[in-house]
Design a protein around this motif. Structure first.
Motif, PDB file in Angstrom:
ATOM      1  N   GLY A 199      -7.482   6.051   2.975  1.00  0.00           N
ATOM      2  CA  GLY A 199      -6.883   5.186   3.977  1.00  0.00           C
ATOM      3  C   GLY A 199      -6.640   3.619   3.549  1.00  0.00           C
ATOM      4  O   GLY A 199      -6.901   3.352   2.520  1.00  0.00           O
ATOM      5  N   GLN A 253      -6.367   3.665  -5.310  1.00  0.00           N
ATOM      6  CA  GLN A 253      -7.418   3.806  -4.158  1.00  0.00           C
ATOM      7  C   GLN A 253      -8.318   4.960  -4.461  1.00  0.00           C
ATOM      8  O   GLN A 253      -8.079   5.909  -5.231  1.00  0.00           O
ATOM      9  CB  GLN A 253      -6.917   3.543  -2.835  1.00  0.00           C
ATOM     10  N   LYS A 257       8.380   7.517   8.647  1.00  0.00           N
ATOM     11  CA  LYS A 257       7.449   8.413   8.759  1.00  0.00           C
ATOM     12  C   LYS A 257       7.527   9.996   8.836  1.00  0.00           C
ATOM     13  O   LYS A 257       6.832  10.725   8.117  1.00  0.00           O
ATOM     14  CB  LYS A 257       6.545   8.210  10.178  1.00  0.00           C
ATOM     15  N   GLY A 289      -0.384   4.375  -1.235  1.00  0.00           N
ATOM     16  CA  GLY A 289      -1.235   5.695  -1.689  1.00  0.00           C
ATOM     17  C   GLY A 289      -1.290   6.773  -0.713  1.00  0.00           C
ATOM     18  O   GLY A 289      -1.805   7.989  -0.908  1.00  0.00           O
ATOM     19  N   SER A 307       2.402  12.919   4.649  1.00  0.00           N
ATOM     20  CA  SER A 307       2.227  14.365   5.228  1.00  0.00           C
ATOM     21  C   SER A 307       3.456  14.877   6.108  1.00  0.00           C
ATOM     22  O   SER A 307       4.048  15.886   6.197  1.00  0.00           O
ATOM     23  CB  SER A 307       0.986  14.889   5.354  1.00  0.00           C
ATOM     24  N   ARG A 308       3.566  13.750   6.941  1.00  0.00           N
ATOM     25  CA  ARG A 308       4.692  14.265   8.139  1.00  0.00           C
ATOM     26  C   ARG A 308       6.009  14.152   7.477  1.00  0.00           C
ATOM     27  O   ARG A 308       6.863  15.138   8.062  1.00  0.00           O
ATOM     28  CB  ARG A 308       4.635  12.979   9.135  1.00  0.00           C
ATOM     29  N   VAL A 349       0.764  -1.213  -0.051  1.00  0.00           N
ATOM     30  CA  VAL A 349      -0.088   0.138  -0.131  1.00  0.00           C
ATOM     31  C   VAL A 349       0.977   1.153   0.059  1.00  0.00           C
ATOM     32  O   VAL A 349       1.813   1.490   1.001  1.00  0.00           O
ATOM     33  CB  VAL A 349      -1.155   0.084   1.269  1.00  0.00           C
ATOM     34  N   LYS A 356       6.257   8.295  -1.309  1.00  0.00           N
ATOM     35  CA  LYS A 356       7.067   7.927  -0.227  1.00  0.00           C
ATOM     36  C   LYS A 356       8.082   6.847  -0.700  1.00  0.00           C
ATOM     37  O   LYS A 356       9.158   6.830  -0.250  1.00  0.00           O
ATOM     38  CB  LYS A 356       6.341   7.365   0.986  1.00  0.00           C
TER      39      LYS A 356
HETATM   40  P1  UTP Z   1       0.621   6.438   7.296  1.00  0.00           P
HETATM   41  O1  UTP Z   1      -0.796   6.184   8.080  1.00  0.00           O
HETATM   42  O2  UTP Z   1       1.797   6.405   8.028  1.00  0.00           O
HETATM   43  O3  UTP Z   1       0.332   7.591   6.379  1.00  0.00           O
HETATM   44  O4  UTP Z   1       0.503   5.136   6.118  1.00  0.00           O
HETATM   45  P2  UTP Z   1       1.362   8.239   5.309  1.00  0.00           P
HETATM   46  O5  UTP Z   1       0.522   8.609   4.116  1.00  0.00           O
HETATM   47  O6  UTP Z   1       2.332   7.227   4.925  1.00  0.00           O
HETATM   48  O7  UTP Z   1       1.895   9.408   6.100  1.00  0.00           O
HETATM   49  P3  UTP Z   1       1.292  10.747   6.864  1.00  0.00           P
HETATM   50  O8  UTP Z   1       0.238   9.853   7.958  1.00  0.00           O
HETATM   51  O9  UTP Z   1       0.266  11.598   5.873  1.00  0.00           O
HETATM   52  O10 UTP Z   1       2.358  11.353   7.330  1.00  0.00           O
HETATM   53  C1  UTP Z   1       0.930   4.123   6.258  1.00  0.00           C
HETATM   54  C2  UTP Z   1       1.032   3.070   5.211  1.00  0.00           C
HETATM   55  O11 UTP Z   1      -0.225   3.031   4.570  1.00  0.00           O
HETATM   56  C3  UTP Z   1      -0.206   3.750   3.156  1.00  0.00           C
HETATM   57  C4  UTP Z   1       0.842   4.678   3.117  1.00  0.00           C
HETATM   58  O12 UTP Z   1       1.095   4.644   1.659  1.00  0.00           O
HETATM   59  C5  UTP Z   1       2.053   3.967   3.916  1.00  0.00           C
HETATM   60  O13 UTP Z   1       2.391   2.591   3.131  1.00  0.00           O
HETATM   61  N1  UTP Z   1      -1.502   4.459   3.222  1.00  0.00           N
HETATM   62  C6  UTP Z   1      -1.907   5.225   3.996  1.00  0.00           C
HETATM   63  C7  UTP Z   1      -2.113   4.237   1.956  1.00  0.00           C
HETATM   64  O14 UTP Z   1      -1.969   3.309   0.923  1.00  0.00           O
HETATM   65  N2  UTP Z   1      -3.356   4.672   1.717  1.00  0.00           N
HETATM   66  C8  UTP Z   1      -3.955   5.698   2.336  1.00  0.00           C
HETATM   67  O15 UTP Z   1      -4.908   6.384   2.393  1.00  0.00           O
HETATM   68  C9  UTP Z   1      -3.227   5.979   3.754  1.00  0.00           C
END
Ligand code: UTP
Length: 475
Positions: free
Chosen positions: A219, A193, A403, A113, A117-118, A111, A125
């Motif tokens: 998510g 997604q 993160k 997607g 943002s952090r 995953v 990423k």
């Molecule tokens: P995180 O919850 O850490 O979110 O995702 P993020 O987008 O990487 O970082 P922040 O919170 O905005 O800083 C954990 C994993 O779930 C995936 C992310 O790509 C990461 O591999 N994910 C998260 C998705 O695939 N889709 C989403 O909508 C959210």
């Protein structure tokens, strides 16, 4: 006479007024025809019923003062092997897992997607470079691990990459630019997604611009709907796949298609399996595996009150200790059942920084969290599984997420975790690794996944009398 666009506008305005969301059409008179069309398309794609539910959820969330009381018990795990019997148990499981790989019954899914943002970078990423010497990216590490598995087990492994509307094109272009890191593109599936709108604290939809909603991915639990929309389960089943190995793009150490985990999953006849690591301490902000009212679940840090968080068992260990590291195995048949029974995962609310515009149309780049996003989490599928297992693993071997831009869980800590992992593999293969007073390797070390996937493979390849005298790269 009204044009068809005006008619559409009137109809959608009425719906928005009935939902208390008419502010999204505030800039209508200033928009070009193309912008008007695009805004109407976005608004029309929202379900009024769902929008009302989501907006209510946010208002309700803000009104709630204490987390809901839950009936919680720790979920039993298959622990790390400590005895000869447990090591034999693991060997048998790994044998079963290897056989599944040889039979081509396993596909892999990442995953990717999230907006990260952090971390705060423009690029997806997965493009973050963490290779201690090579500067390999997360995507490259993951893809090369799969290529190595294909060589070891003699079968192509389908690799699914879930992106979002926000990073889909960038992700595909990145892979394309790097020639898919040597993986056959026919074995890669990129799919996106869906998105969800973000809300302000009063449950009002936020605008990204005068003619666009502030949208973000729904998510990692959005996976369920995305698999269904793209008909991926059928495609995998047609290719003879039975199990999907799930992980997150930001885990630099993830062991992919781990035979031991696969073997346990099958031997225990699980429909969904998860890996856990022991929490560092009571305050570590990870979800823990529990039984909630008798059903398996991951309970978020914020939902575990302070007393439960600190509770100890007879051995003095944290009672709720097994943290989720978001590595799972799913039976494809489990997905099919979830689709057939129309299971909807719940929405979780997250307060995040959401770039948007204010009432005058001026852009806001928030310094603090200003918007509520609604996300589904894949672990909420756990209670629906007929049987589920949790297998404990070692954090040092398998979990180092990226993160933040710096400090804890950053590209720097992921790179360091890789050096230390490779250092331990080398030492187990009989190679002396020079270490500083802090116990860390003095030199940068890197082992390409194409060279060795684990310590056993490394041991079988390492030249005898090897001495580490500087940065060393095994490629
Ligand atoms: P995180 O919850 O850490 O979110 O995702 P993020 O987008 O990487 O970082 P922040 O919170 O905005 O800083 C954990 C994993 O779930 C995936 C992310 O790509 C990461 O591999 N994910 C998260 C998705 O695939 N889709 C989403 O909508 C959210």
């Amino acid at each position: 006479m009204m044009t068809s666009m005006e008619q559409r506008y009137r109809r959608i305005l009425d719906v928005m007024i009935s939902l208390g969301q008419e502010q999204v059409l505030r800039f209508w008179p200033d928009l070009t025809d193309a912008e008007k069309m695009s805004l109407l398309d976005q608004l029309e794609s929202l379900s009024a019923e769902q929008l009302q539910r989501q907006s209510d959820l946010i208002k309700q969330y803000r009104a709630e003062t204490a987390p809901r009381p839950l009936q919680l018990e720790p979920f039993p795990v298959i622990p790390l092997a400590a005895s000869a019997a447990e090591r034999t148990r693991d060997q048998q499981a790994a044998k079963v897992g290897r056989e599944l790989l040889r039979q081509g019954k396993v596909a892999v899914l990442v995953v990717a997607g999230g907006l990260g943002s952090r971390l705060g970078r423009e690029e997806p990423k997965g493009c973050v470079e963490i290779g201690p010497i090579s500067r390999r990216s997360l995507f490259q590490f993951h893809t090369e691990k799969i290529i190595r598995l294909e060589h070891l087990y003699g079968k192509p492994i389908l690799f699914l990459i879930m992106t979002s509307e926000q990073n889909h094109t960038d992700t595909i272009q990145y892979f394309h630019r790097h020639h898919y890191f040597g993986k056959n593109p026919d074995t890669l599936f990129f799919f996106s997604q869906s998105s969800q709108p973000a809300f302000d604290q009063y449950g009002k939809l936020l605008l990204r611009s005068r003619h666009a909603l502030a949208l973000s991915p729904d998510g990692h639990g959005g996976l369920l709907a995305a698999l269904q929309r793209h008909r991926l389960v059928d495609r995998l089943q047609n290719a003879g796949v039975e199990l999907l190995y799930y992980f997150q793009v930001d885990n630099a150490l993830c062991r992919i298609a781990d035979p031991l985990f696969l073997g346990h999953h099958v031997l225990q006849q699980a429909e969904m399996a998860s890996k856990s690591v022991a929490k560092r301490n009571a305050e570590e902000k990870v979800g823990v595996f529990c039984r909630v009212n008798g059903r398996p679940a991951v309970v978020e840090y914020s939902e575990l009150n302070e007393t439960l968080r600190n509770q100890r068992d007879d051995q003095g260990d944290l009672r709720f200790k097994q943290g989720s590291i978001a590595i799972h195995i799913f039976n494809l048949a489990f997905f099919t059942r979830l689709f057939e029974t129309k299971v909807q995962l719940p929405y979780h609310i997250a307060l995040k920084k959401v770039p948007c515009i204010d009432g005058q149309g001026r852009p806001i780049t928030p310094e603090r969290e200003n918007g509520y996003k609604l996300e589904q989490f894949i672990f909420d599928a756990l209670p629906y599984a007929r049987n589920t297992i949790v297998v404990e693993t070692s954090r040092e071997e398998e979990f180092s997420p990226v993160k933040n831009a710096s400090g804890l869980d950053s590209p720097e800590t992921a790179t360091r975790a890789l050096v230390e992992l490779f250092g331990r593999w080398l030492e187990k293969a009989g190679v002396a690794v020079p270490r500083g007073p802090d116990g860390l390797s003095r030199h940068r070390l890197e082992i390409s996944p194409l060279y060795a996937l684990d310590e056993e493979e490394l041991r079988s390849k390492i030249p005898c009398k090897l001495e580490i005298i500087g940065d060393t790269f095994f490629d």
